[in-house]
Design an enzyme around this catalytic site. Sequence first.
Site, short mmCIF file in Angstrom:
data_model
loop_
_atom_site.label_atom_id
_atom_site.label_comp_id
_atom_site.label_asym_id
_atom_site.label_seq_id
_atom_site.Cartn_x
_atom_site.Cartn_y
_atom_site.Cartn_z
N TRP A 1 155.61 67.32 63.82
CA TRP A 1 155.85 66.36 64.91
C TRP A 1 155.84 67.20 66.18
CZ3 TRP A 1 159.63 65.23 68.68
CH2 TRP A 1 159.63 63.91 69.16
N LYS B 1 164.96 47.29 67.93
CA LYS B 1 164.04 47.04 66.79
C LYS B 1 162.69 46.57 67.31
CE LYS B 1 165.89 48.79 64.49
NZ LYS B 1 166.65 49.72 64.67
N LYS C 1 162.05 59.79 61.95
CA LYS C 1 163.21 59.25 61.25
C LYS C 1 164.45 60.08 61.51
CE LYS C 1 165.32 56.53 58.49
NZ LYS C 1 165.63 55.24 59.14
N GLU D 1 170.70 46.15 69.61
CA GLU D 1 170.00 46.55 68.38
C GLU D 1 168.73 45.71 68.21
OE1 GLU D 1 170.06 49.02 66.54
OE2 GLU D 1 169.16 48.44 64.65
N GLU E 1 160.78 49.45 68.97
CA GLU E 1 160.36 50.50 68.05
C GLU E 1 159.12 50.12 67.26
OE1 GLU E 1 164.18 52.99 66.49
OE2 GLU E 1 164.19 50.89 65.98
N ASN F 1 160.16 74.51 60.84
CA ASN F 1 160.76 73.37 61.54
C ASN F 1 161.75 73.93 62.54
OD1 ASN F 1 159.47 71.67 59.80
ND2 ASN F 1 161.31 70.91 58.78
N GLY F 2 161.86 73.29 63.70
CA GLY F 2 162.85 73.74 64.69
C GLY F 2 162.17 74.23 65.95
N HIS G 1 172.57 40.10 88.04
CA HIS G 1 172.72 41.23 88.96
C HIS G 1 171.48 42.13 88.97
CE1 HIS G 1 176.86 40.16 89.65
NE2 HIS G 1 177.05 40.10 88.34
N CYS H 1 159.28 67.03 61.80
CA CYS H 1 158.61 67.98 60.92
C CYS H 1 159.19 68.00 59.51
CB CYS H 1 158.72 69.38 61.49
SG CYS H 1 158.04 69.53 63.13
N ARG I 1 159.29 60.49 57.81
CA ARG I 1 160.06 61.12 58.87
C ARG I 1 159.35 61.05 60.23
NH1 ARG I 1 163.92 64.65 57.02
NH2 ARG I 1 163.69 65.90 58.87
C1 G6P Z 1 165.94 58.34 65.28
C2 G6P Z 1 165.60 57.17 64.37
C3 G6P Z 1 166.60 56.03 64.60
C4 G6P Z 1 168.02 56.52 64.40
C5 G6P Z 1 168.31 57.74 65.27
C6 G6P Z 1 169.63 58.40 64.88
O1 G6P Z 1 165.68 58.02 66.59
O2 G6P Z 1 164.28 56.74 64.59
O3 G6P Z 1 166.33 54.97 63.71
O4 G6P Z 1 168.90 55.49 64.69
O5 G6P Z 1 167.31 58.74 65.11
O6 G6P Z 1 169.48 58.94 63.60
P1 G6P Z 1 170.66 59.25 62.61
O7 G6P Z 1 169.99 59.77 61.37
O8 G6P Z 1 171.52 60.27 63.27
O9 G6P Z 1 171.39 57.98 62.36
#
Ligand code: G6P
Length: 623
Positions: A76, A493, A618, A489, A496, A102-103, A512, A2, A27
Amino acid sequence: MCGIVAYLGKKNALEFLIEGLKILEYRGYDSAGIAVLNENSSNYNLEKSAGKLVNLINLVENKDIKGHLGIGHTRWATHGVANNANAHPHISNDNKIILVHNGIINNYLELKRKLKEEHNINFYSDTDSEVIANLISVYFKECASIKTAVIRAKEEIKGSYALCVISPEDPDKIILTSKEAPLIIGLGEDDELYCASDSSALLKYCKQMIRLKDYEVAELKKGGKFEILDANNNLVKQPNIQILDHDPLHLDKQGYKHYLLKEIYEQAAILRKLFETHFNKDLNITFPNLNTKIFEGINKILIIACGSAYYAGLAGKTFIESLANIQVDIEFASEFITKKNLLVDDKTLLIAVSQSGETADTLSAIKLALKKNVRLIAINNRPESTLASLSKDSCIFTQAGVEVSVAATKSFLAQMFCFFCLALYLAEIKSPEKKEALKKIKLQLHLQPQIIEQILARAEVYKQKILPFAEKKAFIFLGRGINYITALEGALKLKEITYIQATAYPAGEMKHGPIATLDHDVPVISILTNGDVYDKTVHNVMEAKTRGAPNIAILNDGNDELDKEIDVILRVPVNYEEESEFYDLLSPFVGVVPFQLIAYYLAEYMGKDIDQPRNLAKSVTVE
Ligand code: G6P
């Protein structure tokens, strides 16, 4: 997640509300709305729409919305699906209180029942936010001051909130309050006041900002006047005014098709900047925002983080354990907060890693650990964030600039780089005799930006090699040791931004269980860069190949012994001198870049929403 924006000034509010919401789109959200109070009357416009912001823009385009005060929101979904009714702003039954929130309010069902029973209030959405609008309106009726009504409501609500409240009955004021959710007042030119939940929305408009602290209430008034009350409702005489100094260029795609691609290409420059910040001309390590006394007498290091930042933390653990010979624990923040017994104390060094500095789980974990008197260091990208304010004398800033694309790229590499500096520093304190040997590694670290540039120059080659795999149903990523982190990682990616199922395993673990899933439709991507674990990983790749899985591998230039075995080779330059003891520790700095690129090109080919993937946010500001 949000986003909130608000404006009170001389211009038409709608202009900033829409521009601000556009900036906050990064975001992640699934509906949007605005409310603007009309001048000199108790009329208002309240417009909201499910889906992308463009739906709201189309809605307001042909309407005559004029007013110098307004609030806006991108939602969101948490309580209630993403539809028009649940979108913000929310308005009270008597149409006197309009707010964005927000929250999450934990006791909203109890408040809702009370408002229904005692005040006959009806609810038209599934949200907790509509409950607060009505709660404030009940108090507004009694005291005729929005500020007092908000103060009374905040005593009753439990949970986290950033609230921006307006009333057509008092069209010259915006009331703000927040707890465990960021809310920032922006001081513009010409007596303009702005508000946003994320400073990036303010960059173009303000040079100064004030971050609201937990339980504070602010009243924004006409003529650029404002007043802040602290948690005990006493006037804050000297609010802490901070400078907003992000480069607005970060909010521009600068010719790239997507922010994600632009951010991948920024990585070499960021690592150069970090090198300049942390190494002097004699290659001694410095941390400008860290009091290094914090390291004295520690007996435990614990890293906490979420998402990609957690994977950077895993790399950090490996760097510190390998170079400094100190054991490091790591926890997902969301798991740490569930623990019955937090095994930390005043000799524990807690390293919190977060790009945004606003991730709710990470902040909650820190607050719990601080109660046990841990010493906190933050590896953080946003100097104006909550995390930065929690860790004042002990921040290592990743200096990656605003990261707009939801999937982390440049922040991940920058976090790993900061960990590498920290590991080298701790190694030097612990074993000063190793200083000369460590110097060699520092010189190699210095080379990484130029090697990353060489990899980026091969982007088109990687693209052509990966596109034939666009129809595959799942991918498995394999790596051993430090390369397992690159695999994690890389898989994240791909998941996502393409939504293809991708899982990473330590290469030795494949036999395993995961090996059962292999067939011609499940490519295995492995990291076979030179190093101690190379030979063993090759065996695992061959085990996958004999099960019919197509194989793709990252190999160093000059290694042609697997040319006949591997279906698709993604080559990277050698990024270290093999004679140094820990030479392969640097491999994630280059291994991860081809993975970022192949995820990007597959997603682009598949027509995905690369910068704002479905369901993702985000900065995840709810637990
Ligand atoms: C969300 C984002 C990720 C990020 C994670 C942690 O899931 O989509 O890309 O790695 O939050 O966020 P931060 O801001 O704490 O690194």
